[in-house]
Enzyme design. Structure first.
Site, PDB file in Angstrom:
ATOM      1  N   SER A   1       0.800  -1.222   0.000  1.00  8.58           N
ATOM      2  CA  SER A   1       0.000   0.000   0.000  1.00  8.58           C
ATOM      3  C   SER A   1       0.832   1.271   0.000  1.00  8.58           C
ATOM      4  O   SER A   1       0.270   2.372  -0.080  1.00  8.58           O
ATOM      5  CB  SER A   1      -0.936   0.015   1.216  1.00  8.58           C
TER       6      SER A   1
ATOM      7  N   HIS B   1       3.648   3.611   8.263  1.00 14.76           N
ATOM      8  CA  HIS B   1       2.745   3.357   9.380  1.00 14.76           C
ATOM      9  C   HIS B   1       3.226   4.035  10.661  1.00 14.76           C
ATOM     10  O   HIS B   1       4.426   4.217  10.878  1.00 14.76           O
ATOM     11  CB  HIS B   1       2.607   1.856   9.605  1.00 14.76           C
TER      12      HIS B   1
ATOM     13  N   ILE C   1       9.369 -11.044   8.428  1.00 12.74           N
ATOM     14  CA  ILE C   1       9.422  -9.608   8.126  1.00 12.74           C
ATOM     15  C   ILE C   1       8.333  -9.300   7.093  1.00 12.74           C
ATOM     16  O   ILE C   1       8.551  -9.310   5.879  1.00 12.74           O
ATOM     17  CB  ILE C   1      10.815  -9.194   7.609  1.00 12.74           C
TER      18      ILE C   1
ATOM     19  N   CYS D   1       2.034  10.484 -20.826  1.00 15.18           N
ATOM     20  CA  CYS D   1       1.178  10.567 -19.631  1.00 15.18           C
ATOM     21  C   CYS D   1       1.920  11.176 -18.442  1.00 15.18           C
ATOM     22  O   CYS D   1       1.371  11.979 -17.694  1.00 15.18           O
ATOM     23  CB  CYS D   1       0.669   9.184 -19.262  1.00 15.18           C
TER      24      CYS D   1
ATOM     25  N   CYS E   1       4.471   4.573 -24.887  1.00 13.65           N
ATOM     26  CA  CYS E   1       5.918   4.631 -24.671  1.00 13.65           C
ATOM     27  C   CYS E   1       6.622   3.287 -24.597  1.00 13.65           C
ATOM     28  O   CYS E   1       7.842   3.214 -24.728  1.00 13.65           O
ATOM     29  CB  CYS E   1       6.219   5.424 -23.391  1.00 13.65           C
TER      30      CYS E   1
END
Length: 482
Positions: free
Chosen positions: A48, A52, A342, A408, A448
């Site tokens: 994400s 944190h 981890i 873009c 591209c």
């Protein structure tokens, strides 16, 4: 002749590269073995991209302490490594009395963990912070933020190389043997190495490497989380990550802005046994939209530009599910540091994890400091981020800045060439994408991609059939095309 090192780090993701960087503070010969053609293809890239705050982890755990440590230092880390980063804050949004009780408990745990600035806010304050959100109240974490996980991982790796470490890509470890002189012979898919120390930072492959070292008892399953990427057109509607009230095991489907202005939706959590399958099915996308729209009702198919998936490992030891990071140096397996479990918040905690791992080696080896260590790294100059005056000067100095390769994202030929000649020697399409943002815009490479493939061929002397998209056996072409 075997390549010889003082330390071999197995795994070149964000944690392995953080370890290599921390090791380079000492006078050591450091090698990094990475099975993929780049350092950012698995957990380090497929997440994400949130920094944190440290409030969501059990009191007294490494996860809690190292997450808070990583969060608090990240402004300086981002400056040193030139990593795009915004300390946006984050809200966990609730509606029911049960939600409020859960948020109060999360607040209590977070404060004990050392998370800074946490507070429960009412609907009025929530709407001031995120006007488009749906909710009655929230827990606000002002120190949370968003970062570019590709640039962070690449930045750590490039800084390690700058300070003397050497990366060996596409070297999957196939065997580890302790020799009579106490050193280790590490066998890989392409060549063998000799080293005094081995550090296992292999991420999804950590259990496999642990067993090769003779450290048994760990097992791993996984969940696949799916994400949707939305166009920048909706980015202004989401100034910070918005999460639901978390369960005891899952943070829930959330919506997150990116540092470049897109929005990601996800992840869900499907239990899987295939830890290399990153496919996204339609029913997953439908579920993401349905669930996340209750928090942020601005998810429309016209804004979808891409989807992706990440594998979140679930770790087991002899006593059952593991709830913490394991960072161990065992006397029965000398000259090794073993990292297991981890997972999230591994991106936030990468450097604190690395410092703990390296300290275990330093205590035993006592190496001299590297007086020439330089903590800084500069990423590729972004033409799109320059002022008109700066852009004109860049073009005067190098005409390749005047040729747009990716419309873009306004990526120029000069940037693509810089990416092709990167310090790690990466020569894949995804490597160019993560270094320049080419192929990340609305058309996802429709304009591209072929131009970048041609530049890769020309600059690297590759045959058309040797151009890889991401991993081995991901050839773009089977022969010459027009």
């Amino acid at each position: 002749m075997l390549k010889k090192y003082d330390v071999l780090v197995i795994g070149g993701g964000v944690v392995g590269s953080a370890i290599a960087r921390e090791l380079s503070r000492y006078q050591l010969k450091i090698g990094v073995l990475e099975k993929n053609p780049d350092v950012c293809l698995e957990m380090s890239a497929r997440n994400s991209a949130v920094l944190h705050g440290g409030f969501a982890y059990e009191i007294g755990t490494n996860k809690a302490a190292l997450c808070v440590e990583g969060c608090m230092e990240f402004d300086e880390v981002a400056r040193e490594l030139d990593v795009p980063f915004i300390r946006t804050g984050k809200v966990l949004v609730g509606n029911t009395p049960e939600d409020m009780e859960s948020l109060k408990e999360t607040l209590r745990i977070g404060k004990i963990n050392g998370a800074v600035g946490l507070e429960i806010i009412d609907e009025k304050r929530l709407k001031e912070l995120v006007p488009a959100v749906e909710g009655s109240f929230a827990l606000l974490s002002p120190m949370s933020g968003i970062l570019d996980p590709f640039q962070y991982t690449i930045g750590l790796a490039e800084n390690a190389v700058k300070n003397g470490a050497r990366y060996h890509l596409m070297r999957e470890v196939t065997g580890i043997h302790r020799e009579e002189d106490g050193t280790y012979k590490v066998e890989t898919s392409k060549e063998d190495f000799r080293t005094k120390w081995v550090i296992n930072a292999a991420g999804l492959g950590a259990v496999k490497i642990s067993e090769m070292l003779g450290i048994t008892g760990y097992k791993m399953g996984g969940t696949r989380g799916h994400y949707i990427v939305l166009d920048k057109a909706v980015g202004d509607l989401l100034p910070m990550p918005v999460y639901p009230v978390p369960s005891t095991t899952y943070m829930g489907i959330h919506v997150t802005p990116t540092v470049e202005g897109n929005v990601t939706v996800g992840p869900d959590a499907d239990r899987v046994t295939d830890l290399a399958n990153y496919g996204v099915e339609q029913h997953n996308m439908d579920y993401l939209v349905e669930d996340a729209s209750t928090l942020w009702p601005h998810i429309h198919r016209k804004d979808f530009i891409r989807n992706y998936a990440g594998i979140q490992p679930t770790w087991l030891d002899r006593e059952g599910p593991m709830k913490d990071f394991v960072i161990e140096a065992r006397e029965d397996v000398p000259n090794t540091v073993n990292l297991i479990g981890i997972e999230s918040p591994g991106l936030t905690a990468a450097l604190p994890v690395a410092r703990r791992a390296v300290q275990l080696l330093v205590e035993r080896e006592k190496p001299e400091m590297n007086s020439n260590f330089d903590p800084t790294r500069k990423r590729i100059q972004r033409f799109a981020e320059a002022t008109p005056e700066e852009q004109a000067e860049l073009i005067r100095e190098n005409p390749d800045y005047g040729e747009i390769i990716c419309r873009c994202e306004s990526v120029t030929k000069a940037e693509v060439l810089d990416a092709i000649h990167n310090p790690l020697g990466v020569e894949t399409m995804i490597g160019m994408k993560y270094r320049t943002r080419s192929m990340m815009g609305r058309c996802q490479g429709g304009y591209c991609q072929m131009r970048i493939a041609q530049l890769l061929q020309e600059e690297k002397g590759l045959d058309v059939t040797q151009v890889l998209y991401a991993r081995e056996e991901s050839e773009l072409f089977s022969g010459r095309v027009r």
